[in-house]
Design an enzyme around this catalytic site. Structure first.
Site, PDB file in Angstrom:
ATOM      1  N   SER A  51      -5.929  -8.545   8.160  1.00  0.00           N
ATOM      2  CA  SER A  51      -5.283  -7.243   8.265  1.00  0.00           C
ATOM      3  C   SER A  51      -4.738  -7.134   9.681  1.00  0.00           C
ATOM      4  O   SER A  51      -5.503  -7.231  10.653  1.00  0.00           O
ATOM      5  CB  SER A  51      -6.300  -6.130   7.983  1.00  0.00           C
TER       6      SER A  51
ATOM      7  N   ASP B 225      -8.013   5.109  12.108  1.00  0.00           N
ATOM      8  CA  ASP B 225      -6.644   5.627  12.044  1.00  0.00           C
ATOM      9  C   ASP B 225      -6.535   6.925  11.262  1.00  0.00           C
ATOM     10  O   ASP B 225      -5.717   7.788  11.597  1.00  0.00           O
ATOM     11  CB  ASP B 225      -5.704   4.581  11.454  1.00  0.00           C
TER      12      ASP B 225
ATOM     13  N   ARG C 226      -0.743   5.861  17.420  1.00  0.00           N
ATOM     14  CA  ARG C 226      -0.969   6.868  16.386  1.00  0.00           C
ATOM     15  C   ARG C 226      -0.509   8.272  16.765  1.00  0.00           C
ATOM     16  O   ARG C 226       0.043   8.985  15.914  1.00  0.00           O
ATOM     17  CB  ARG C 226      -2.440   6.888  15.962  1.00  0.00           C
TER      18      ARG C 226
ATOM     19  N   ASP D  53       0.813  -1.213   0.000  1.00  0.00           N
ATOM     20  CA  ASP D  53       0.000   0.000   0.000  1.00  0.00           C
ATOM     21  C   ASP D  53       0.845   1.260   0.000  1.00  0.00           C
ATOM     22  O   ASP D  53       0.654   2.154  -0.837  1.00  0.00           O
ATOM     23  CB  ASP D  53      -0.932   0.020   1.219  1.00  0.00           C
TER      24      ASP D  53
END
Length: 408
Positions: A179, A125, A96, A16
């Site tokens: 994932s 996210d 994050r 990605d």
């Protein structure tokens, strides 16, 4: 788009973000700086450098943030005993704000006017990255390709790689269908059969822990030492924050600790099913509450507990850098001044049992709590007046015909 000259991309080196690096270069006609963070995800991050170089990236940042992550983000969160919706220990959420912070620092160092991330438009996210970025650099521009491009499948991403000469590592063997996101605090799993809340996870999905059924038949004991609410030593050995969590993950995983399977409410509005392994964090949560149980004043402890769901929600939703989270943190940190001492836990087949706690700052007084002769340190007759005063409003209501029995 022409006003963007340089972008700092949160770059993993995977499919990605490799596509994103090339796509940004072409779409925005700008320079891309890559940033790869080592948060203890268990995978080598240095190969990301060669992958970025192959894409023509000239400025490449690869940072070991493990100690900062645990010291400045995980530990403060655990001082609050934060848990989202009763089960989730916020493993992805708490990583994050650190990534956002470093993205902005690199943007300032390199003169970039934008940042970019690979979070999708369906998840939490994207919110966490961008709220953090805007809080730290209000004028920064954010590029979120998943909200802009038409590359909506793995097949389309692979086709893009073929068209633009992007080398994609083809791993041998079976590729995980899930994932996953990992750091020192946890590893998460989403997708594939987990999208059906009725489907039980396959045993070979779990990577960090043995099943409780297969855990050792002999218990493991740990002594965990605290100073001002933070762990400073295990079994008498002083350790750094990251080393503490690494060790607790290892011993917790060996004993089948830390698995959860939950359906959570995402900030963007949908429900999502996820599975998490947080062995070290699970031990930390139980032990911290145990040391607080003997060192915190009752009303301070209850006030902390009442505010914790809001604190956890702020982290889950991406508001780590908000004034309200920082205000709550100041109060939480103040409460930890006397949270010092040692907790003894027993790990056995998926369970964490607190079996001992001691502190020089304990508020537990055996001479008062004893069921034996207390030597007059507590006059039991005092309880009569205490009860009568606390029942006054209940008695008055009943006298006025408001007894619960009168209303049945």
């Amino acid at each position: 788009m022409s006003d963007i000259k340089k972008v700092v991309l949160a770059y993993s080196g995977g499919l990605d973000t490799s596509v994103i690096a090339k796509w940004i270069t072409e779409t925005y006609n700008c320079e891309v700086v890559t940033f790869t963070a080592d948060l203890g995800q268990g995978e080598e991050v240095e190969p990301a450098r060669a992958k970025a170089q192959a894409l023509g990236i000239k400025e490449i940042y690869i940072d070991d943030l493990r100690e900062e992550f645990v010291r400045d983000f995980v530990f403060p969160m655990f001082r609050a005993n934060a848990i989202y919706e009763g089960e989730y220990l916020l493993g992805t959420s708490i990583a994050r704000p650190l990534i956002s912070k470093r993205l902005i620092e690199i943007a300032n160092e390199t003169g970039a006017d934008a940042i970019a991330h690979g979070a999708t438009g369906k998840g939490n996210d994207q919110v966490r990255f961008e709220l953090g970025a805007y809080a730290l650099k209000p004028g920064v521009q954010v590029i979120a390709p998943w909200r802009e491009w038409d590359l909506t499948s793995r097949e389309s991403l692979m086709a893009y790689c073929d068209q633009h000469g992007i080398e994609v590592e083809k791993k041998k063997g079976k590729k995980s269908p899930y994932s996953m996101d990992a750091n020192l605090l946890h590893i998460s799993y989403e997708g594939d059969i987990l999208e059906d809340p009725w489907s039980e996870p396959e045993e070979d999905m779990w990577l960090w822990s043995v099943s409780p059924e297969n855990a050792p038949d002999v218990a493991t004991y740990l002594e965990i030492e605290y100073v001002k609410g933070d762990i400073v030593a295990l079994n008498g050995e002083k350790m750094s924050p990251a080393t503490v969590l690494e060790y607790l993950n290892k011993v917790g995983g060996e004993n089948g600790i830390g698995r959860v399977d939950i359906v959570e409410n995402r900030y963007v509005g949908m429900k999502a099913r996820g599975c998490y392994e947080t062995p070290g964090g699970t031990i930390m949560m139980r032990a911290h509450r145990a040391i607080e149980s003997i060192t915190l004043d009752r009303e301070v402890a209850h006030l902390k507990d009442s505010l914790m769901p809001k604190y956890a929600e702020l982290i889950y939703n991406g508001y780590w850098w908000s004034p309200e989270r920082r205000m709550l943190q100041s109060m939480i940190d103040e409460s930890q001044e006397f949270v010092n001492g040692t907790v003894k836990v027993k790990l056995y087949k998926g369970n964490v049992s607190v079996v001992g706690r001691k502190s020089d700052d304990t508020l537990f007084d055996e001479s008062i709590a004893t069921f034996e002769d207390d030597g007059g340190s507590y006059d039991q007759k005092d309880a009569e007046g205490f009860i009568k005063l606390n029942s006054l409003r209940l008695r008055l209501a009943a006298l006025k015909g408001r007894s619960p029995l009168d209303r049945e």
